[in-house]
Motif scaffolding. Sequence first.
Motif, PDB file in Angstrom:
ATOM      1  N   PRO A  10       0.881  -1.493   0.015  1.00 51.17           N
ATOM      2  CA  PRO A  10      -0.110  -0.160  -0.289  1.00 51.17           C
ATOM      3  C   PRO A  10       1.313   1.290   0.240  1.00 51.17           C
ATOM      4  O   PRO A  10       0.224   2.064  -0.629  1.00 51.17           O
ATOM      5  CB  PRO A  10      -0.790  -0.143   1.049  1.00 51.17           C
ATOM      6  N   TYR A  11       1.981   1.286   0.940  1.00 53.68           N
ATOM      7  CA  TYR A  11       2.910   2.617   0.364  1.00 53.68           C
ATOM      8  C   TYR A  11       3.174   2.875  -1.194  1.00 53.68           C
ATOM      9  O   TYR A  11       2.916   3.738  -1.123  1.00 53.68           O
ATOM     10  CB  TYR A  11       4.086   2.605   1.078  1.00 53.68           C
ATOM     11  N   ILE A  12       3.268   1.871  -1.772  1.00 55.28           N
ATOM     12  CA  ILE A  12       4.470   1.915  -2.729  1.00 55.28           C
ATOM     13  C   ILE A  12       3.253   2.337  -4.097  1.00 55.28           C
ATOM     14  O   ILE A  12       2.547   2.750  -4.894  1.00 55.28           O
ATOM     15  CB  ILE A  12       5.326   1.145  -3.171  1.00 55.28           C
ATOM     16  N   ASN A  13       1.862   1.652  -3.389  1.00 52.91           N
ATOM     17  CA  ASN A  13       1.246   1.896  -4.566  1.00 52.91           C
ATOM     18  C   ASN A  13       0.430   2.980  -4.698  1.00 52.91           C
ATOM     19  O   ASN A  13      -0.729   2.923  -5.878  1.00 52.91           O
ATOM     20  CB  ASN A  13       0.693   0.270  -4.669  1.00 52.91           C
ATOM     21  N   SER A  14       0.408   3.028  -3.092  1.00 52.57           N
ATOM     22  CA  SER A  14      -0.895   4.286  -2.974  1.00 52.57           C
ATOM     23  C   SER A  14      -0.339   5.647  -3.217  1.00 52.57           C
ATOM     24  O   SER A  14      -1.148   6.424  -2.824  1.00 52.57           O
ATOM     25  CB  SER A  14      -1.561   4.796  -1.438  1.00 52.57           C
ATOM     26  N   ARG A  15       0.289   5.526  -3.549  1.00 55.00           N
ATOM     27  CA  ARG A  15       1.882   7.003  -3.789  1.00 55.00           C
ATOM     28  C   ARG A  15       2.359   7.376  -4.732  1.00 55.00           C
ATOM     29  O   ARG A  15       2.430   6.866  -5.891  1.00 55.00           O
ATOM     30  CB  ARG A  15       2.727   7.618  -2.486  1.00 55.00           C
ATOM     31  N   ASP A  16       2.450   8.439  -5.037  1.00 59.67           N
ATOM     32  CA  ASP A  16       3.565   9.161  -6.455  1.00 59.67           C
ATOM     33  C   ASP A  16       3.886  10.304  -5.845  1.00 59.67           C
ATOM     34  O   ASP A  16       4.361  10.738  -5.262  1.00 59.67           O
ATOM     35  CB  ASP A  16       2.201  10.097  -7.100  1.00 59.67           C
ATOM     36  N   ILE A  21       9.467   6.878  -6.860  1.00 64.97           N
ATOM     37  CA  ILE A  21      10.165   6.524  -7.912  1.00 64.97           C
ATOM     38  C   ILE A  21      11.230   5.694  -7.704  1.00 64.97           C
ATOM     39  O   ILE A  21      12.364   4.947  -7.793  1.00 64.97           O
ATOM     40  CB  ILE A  21      10.800   7.472  -9.152  1.00 64.97           C
ATOM     41  N   GLN A  22      12.033   6.617  -6.685  1.00 59.87           N
ATOM     42  CA  GLN A  22      13.263   6.405  -5.875  1.00 59.87           C
ATOM     43  C   GLN A  22      13.478   5.303  -4.581  1.00 59.87           C
ATOM     44  O   GLN A  22      14.444   3.991  -4.977  1.00 59.87           O
ATOM     45  CB  GLN A  22      14.058   7.168  -4.617  1.00 59.87           C
ATOM     46  N   TYR A  23      12.642   4.658  -4.386  1.00 60.76           N
ATOM     47  CA  TYR A  23      11.664   4.092  -3.263  1.00 60.76           C
ATOM     48  C   TYR A  23      12.149   2.444  -4.308  1.00 60.76           C
ATOM     49  O   TYR A  23      12.391   1.745  -3.453  1.00 60.76           O
ATOM     50  CB  TYR A  23      10.616   4.079  -2.370  1.00 60.76           C
ATOM     51  N   TYR A  29      12.858  -3.129  -6.889  1.00 58.92           N
ATOM     52  CA  TYR A  29      13.903  -3.816  -7.999  1.00 58.92           C
ATOM     53  C   TYR A  29      14.817  -4.306  -7.604  1.00 58.92           C
ATOM     54  O   TYR A  29      15.523  -3.829  -8.768  1.00 58.92           O
ATOM     55  CB  TYR A  29      12.914  -2.965  -9.359  1.00 58.92           C
ATOM     56  N   GLY A  30      15.163  -3.753  -6.615  1.00 56.66           N
ATOM     57  CA  GLY A  30      16.763  -4.306  -6.104  1.00 56.66           C
ATOM     58  C   GLY A  30      17.010  -4.763  -4.915  1.00 56.66           C
ATOM     59  O   GLY A  30      16.624  -6.245  -4.107  1.00 56.66           O
ATOM     60  N   GLY A  31      17.291  -4.269  -4.097  1.00 60.83           N
ATOM     61  CA  GLY A  31      17.410  -4.782  -2.518  1.00 60.83           C
ATOM     62  C   GLY A  31      16.189  -4.524  -1.737  1.00 60.83           C
ATOM     63  O   GLY A  31      16.302  -4.470  -0.523  1.00 60.83           O
ATOM     64  N   TYR A  32      15.369  -5.113  -1.918  1.00 57.94           N
ATOM     65  CA  TYR A  32      14.153  -5.303  -1.231  1.00 57.94           C
ATOM     66  C   TYR A  32      14.290  -6.561   0.041  1.00 57.94           C
ATOM     67  O   TYR A  32      13.654  -5.771   1.137  1.00 57.94           O
ATOM     68  CB  TYR A  32      12.788  -6.492  -1.970  1.00 57.94           C
ATOM     69  N   LEU A  33      15.557  -7.118   0.311  1.00 56.75           N
ATOM     70  CA  LEU A  33      16.025  -7.598   1.703  1.00 56.75           C
ATOM     71  C   LEU A  33      16.601  -6.167   2.273  1.00 56.75           C
ATOM     72  O   LEU A  33      16.410  -7.243   4.031  1.00 56.75           O
ATOM     73  CB  LEU A  33      16.857  -8.627   1.398  1.00 56.75           C
ATOM     74  N   SER A  34      16.248  -5.362   2.038  1.00 55.71           N
ATOM     75  CA  SER A  34      16.828  -4.160   3.338  1.00 55.71           C
ATOM     76  C   SER A  34      15.638  -3.248   3.622  1.00 55.71           C
ATOM     77  O   SER A  34      15.744  -1.912   4.112  1.00 55.71           O
ATOM     78  CB  SER A  34      17.990  -3.619   2.836  1.00 55.71           C
ATOM     79  N   CYS A  35      14.153  -3.481   2.731  1.00 57.21           N
ATOM     80  CA  CYS A  35      13.480  -2.739   3.061  1.00 57.21           C
ATOM     81  C   CYS A  35      13.171  -3.104   4.381  1.00 57.21           C
ATOM     82  O   CYS A  35      12.414  -4.088   4.263  1.00 57.21           O
ATOM     83  CB  CYS A  35      12.100  -3.362   1.946  1.00 57.21           C
ATOM     84  N   ALA A  36      12.658  -2.155   5.602  1.00 55.16           N
ATOM     85  CA  ALA A  36      12.476  -1.915   6.389  1.00 55.16           C
ATOM     86  C   ALA A  36      10.386  -2.524   6.253  1.00 55.16           C
ATOM     87  O   ALA A  36      10.235  -3.447   7.006  1.00 55.16           O
ATOM     88  CB  ALA A  36      11.659  -0.601   7.336  1.00 55.16           C
ATOM     89  N   ARG A  37       9.569  -2.425   4.994  1.00 52.21           N
ATOM     90  CA  ARG A  37       8.703  -2.953   5.701  1.00 52.21           C
ATOM     91  C   ARG A  37       8.711  -4.943   4.551  1.00 52.21           C
ATOM     92  O   ARG A  37       7.571  -4.863   5.564  1.00 52.21           O
ATOM     93  CB  ARG A  37       7.230  -2.165   4.334  1.00 52.21           C
ATOM     94  N   TYR A  38       9.784  -5.085   4.097  1.00 56.40           N
ATOM     95  CA  TYR A  38       9.744  -6.235   3.856  1.00 56.40           C
ATOM     96  C   TYR A  38       9.922  -6.938   5.126  1.00 56.40           C
ATOM     97  O   TYR A  38       9.477  -8.025   5.456  1.00 56.40           O
ATOM     98  CB  TYR A  38      10.688  -6.350   2.845  1.00 56.40           C
TER      99      TYR A  38
END
Length: 66
Positions: A10-16, A21-23, A29-38
């Motif tokens: 919801p964070y990525i898909n509900s905002r522009d 884009i940077q997130y 598309y890269g380091g999702y293992l370092s994503c706090a949400r993940y």
Amino acid sequence: MQCPNIEACPYINSRDGEDIIQYKKQFCYGGYLSCARYNVGNIVGSVPDDLRPDDYEEQAKLINSK
């Protein structure tokens, strides 16, 4: 490798905007293992909708409160 949660995030898909884009470049598309949400989702099971992918302070609080 792309984050397995990108379609449902919801964070990525509900905002522009440029920050989203940077997130996406940095985390989705890269380091999702370092994503706090993940990480919070995998450890705690639920993720606040407003948790930023780079909010490691809040990530630690949520994980430690489990």
